[in-house]
Design a protein around this motif. Structure first.
Motif, PDB file in Angstrom:
ATOM      1  N   ASN A 165       0.811  -1.140  -0.067  1.00  0.00           N
ATOM      2  CA  ASN A 165       0.025  -0.051  -0.076  1.00  0.00           C
ATOM      3  C   ASN A 165       0.758   1.478  -0.012  1.00  0.00           C
ATOM      4  OD1 ASN A 165       1.110  -0.580   2.648  1.00  0.00           O
ATOM      5  ND2 ASN A 165      -0.981  -0.048   3.514  1.00  0.00           N
ATOM      6  N   ASN A 190     -11.842   3.532  -2.255  1.00  0.00           N
ATOM      7  CA  ASN A 190     -11.586   2.724  -3.076  1.00  0.00           C
ATOM      8  C   ASN A 190     -11.784   2.955  -4.616  1.00  0.00           C
ATOM      9  OD1 ASN A 190     -10.707   0.754  -1.179  1.00  0.00           O
ATOM     10  ND2 ASN A 190     -12.737   0.222  -0.941  1.00  0.00           N
ATOM     11  N   PRO A 201      -7.183  -4.718  -7.649  1.00  0.00           N
ATOM     12  CA  PRO A 201      -7.186  -4.253  -6.337  1.00  0.00           C
ATOM     13  C   PRO A 201      -8.310  -3.272  -5.961  1.00  0.00           C
ATOM     14  CG  PRO A 201      -5.614  -3.242  -7.544  1.00  0.00           C
ATOM     15  CD  PRO A 201      -6.155  -4.136  -8.499  1.00  0.00           C
ATOM     16  N   PHE A 238      -1.845  -5.287  -4.129  1.00  0.00           N
ATOM     17  CA  PHE A 238      -2.789  -5.583  -3.250  1.00  0.00           C
ATOM     18  C   PHE A 238      -2.529  -5.324  -1.638  1.00  0.00           C
ATOM     19  CE2 PHE A 238      -3.309  -7.547  -7.396  1.00  0.00           C
ATOM     20  CZ  PHE A 238      -4.773  -7.393  -7.562  1.00  0.00           C
ATOM     21  N   THR A 239      -3.071  -5.085  -0.921  1.00  0.00           N
ATOM     22  CA  THR A 239      -3.230  -4.847   0.420  1.00  0.00           C
ATOM     23  C   THR A 239      -3.788  -5.759   1.440  1.00  0.00           C
ATOM     24  OG1 THR A 239      -5.018  -3.460   0.874  1.00  0.00           O
ATOM     25  CG2 THR A 239      -3.272  -2.229  -0.386  1.00  0.00           C
ATOM     26  N   ASP A 263      -7.608  -6.275   0.738  1.00  0.00           N
ATOM     27  CA  ASP A 263      -8.146  -7.027  -0.433  1.00  0.00           C
ATOM     28  C   ASP A 263      -8.521  -8.655  -0.107  1.00  0.00           C
ATOM     29  OD1 ASP A 263      -8.006  -5.501  -3.242  1.00  0.00           O
ATOM     30  OD2 ASP A 263      -6.002  -5.035  -2.082  1.00  0.00           O
ATOM     31  N   ARG A 311      -4.231 -11.306  -1.161  1.00  0.00           N
ATOM     32  CA  ARG A 311      -3.779 -10.330   0.042  1.00  0.00           C
ATOM     33  C   ARG A 311      -2.174 -10.065  -0.131  1.00  0.00           C
ATOM     34  NH1 ARG A 311      -6.848 -11.697   4.996  1.00  0.00           N
ATOM     35  NH2 ARG A 311      -8.593 -10.890   3.586  1.00  0.00           N
TER      36      ARG A 311
END
Length: 483
Positions: free
Chosen positions: A38, A395, A442, A465-466, A469, A474
């Motif tokens: 992120n 988002n 994402p 992706f964080t 997700d 992830r």
């Protein structure tokens, strides 16, 4: 009010082949990280590596991704580090990872995970935010000797460190005060952006800072930067700094307020002379506003850069913009304009709170042969951002414009579990029909980036992706590689 820059993300990059783009022409690669992806990404081509930062409420990370094996390992972050970038140092065959923070600038040795201090310096960043590590453009090559130089903002100067042929650094301090404001006893400081241009047409990059409707100019000489400043009156109608500071509680009416700011200094019409872009902000009230752009093309007269008081071109848009781009979309070597836009008002805020969505629009304005721009956008694309009040997060869809010097541009939009690819069309820049590519998307498309990761001359897509997700993706990086 939620700023639009947290609602959209756009990056202009190199891209596609001349033949039609098909889903089979992409290779998809996944890399697992030990932390959320992120933060910011940084591609170092000569090292065949990608750096990816990440953070949580109490930690920060930086991963070194080996693009040969598509594996990742964590980089130990120096306590004093706040920003990272890449630099070419004397005696090193490839560019090095460097960090800048509260004490100075250090370089990373990827072979043994050690750090070497290049120089100590004072800066505006006297303390470190231990929860973040950002990418920052503090590395440049001012004298075109292939060795990296550094520029560091301070409270009363920008310090320039010119790298010498023996690997040492010569310091030049360019006096300019940082901007500050007070709401209470806690001060809020921000830097004055350094502008790079060749003011006296001698082929050397000079450095300037905008103050009110003028420039503080520092000329580069054959031996370095002059420390004597020149004050250049621009006469472009820029709003004085004190009046351009917009904040509540000053007893000021926003109705009908108009503010002109120096937005950018760059060559738009490919004549190798810097041009000035002024952004005009028009307020209907404290919430609703719209932006437009006035372009002043530069010319060299009597050995000096000159600008006309009246703009040579205008770009009239609607709504609030964030991260607009000037880039060549149709391969005519002149820079075109595109921007995300959103009309913000009370209704927009209510919808974001109640429905959890916010509408935005992508607007495109090509530069005409005359140097002017169309009165209206020639191409538009709608998009929707998802607003999560519970997570205090917006988002975004993935929105990218991929650009190449050899081939037409490609517009790319992420939608649920696939990417939509819009190919170039001469009249309106992009086709109204899209090609679909199945790909996990994402939640936060603002984090997406692009780089030619496999160095085949075609730009690739980086999807981070964080921890928010789905579990299957992830804390991963997905590369969509053009073949």
């Amino acid at each position: 009010m939620m700023k639009l820059k947290y609602l959209v993300a756009l990056v202009a990059t190199l891209a596609i082949s001349a033949k039609p783009v098909l889903a089979s022409e992409f290779k998809q690669v996944q890399v697992q990280l030990e932390h959320p992806a992120n933060g910011d990404s940084l591609f170092i081509p000569s090292a065949k590596a990608l750096l990816q930062s990440g953070h949580s409420s109490d930690s920060r990370w930086l991963s070194w991704v080996d693009l040969t094996s598509n594996s990742a390992r964590q980089v130990p972050i120096p306590t004093q580090a706040q920003f990272f970038q890449k630099a070419q140092l004397k005696g090193q065959p490839v560019e090095q990872l460097v960090v800048f923070g509260s004490q100075g600038v250090s370089a990373f040795n990827a072979q043994d995970n050690s750090w070497l201090r290049l120089f100590n310096t004072e800066s505006l960043y006297r303390t470190v935010d231990g929860k973040r590590l950002f990418k920052l453009d503090f590395v440049h090559d001012f004298n075109n000797d292939t060795l990296s130089d550094f520029i560091v903002p301070d409270f009363n100067a920008h310090h320039v460190y010119m790298q010498q042929q023996d690997g040492s650094f010569t310091k030049y301090s360019l006096a300019v005060d940082a901007k500050s404001r007070l709401f209470d006893e806690n001060p809020d400081y921000s830097i004055r952006k350094a502008r790079f241009l060749d003011w006296n047409a001698d082929g050397l990059t000079d450095i300037a800072f905008a103050i009110d409707d003028s420039l503080l100019l520092y000329l580069q000489t054959e031996t370095g930067f002059a420390t004597e400043v020149q004050t250049i009156q621009l006469g472009l109608g820029l709003t004085p700094d004190a009046l351009a500071e917009v904040r509540g509680g000053d007893g000021r009416s926003f109705k009908g307020l108009s503010i002109n700011r120096l937005y950018e200094v760059k060559d738009l019409n490919n004549d190798r002379i810097a041009d000035i872009i002024v952004r005009q902000e028009q307020f209907a009230d404290a919430v609703e506003q719209s932006y437009s752009y006035r372009i002043h093309y530069g010319s060299i007269e009597q050995g000096k850069l000159q600008f006309k008081a009246e703009p040579d071109a205008r770009i009239n848009t609607k709504g609030i913009q964030s991260e607009p781009e000037f880039t060549d979309l149709n391969n005519d070597k002149k820079l075109d304009f595109f921007t995300p836009a959103a009309e913000f008002g009370i209704g927009t805020l209510v919808r974001a709170l109640v429905a959890g969505t916010a509408n935005m629009e992508l607007l495109f304005f090509p530069q005409l042969p005359s140097g002017s721009f169309p009165d209206k956008a020639v191409y538009r694309q709608d998009a929707t951002a998802q607003v999560s009040i519970g997570n205090a997060q917006v988002n975004l869809p993935v929105l990218k414009v991929l650009v190449s010097e050899q081939t037409p541009a490609l517009l790319l939009i992420g939608d649920e579990d696939h990417l939509k690819l819009y190919q170039s069309a001469k009249e309106k820049l992009f086709s109204s029909k899209s090609i679909r590519l199945k790909q996990a998307i994402p939640l936060n498309g603002m984090l997406a980036a692009t780089a030619d990761l496999d160095q085949n001359g075609k730009m690739d897509l980086i999807l981070p992706f964080t921890h928010l997700d789905p579990e299957a993706v992830r804390n991963q990086l997905h590369f969509v590689l053009q073949q």
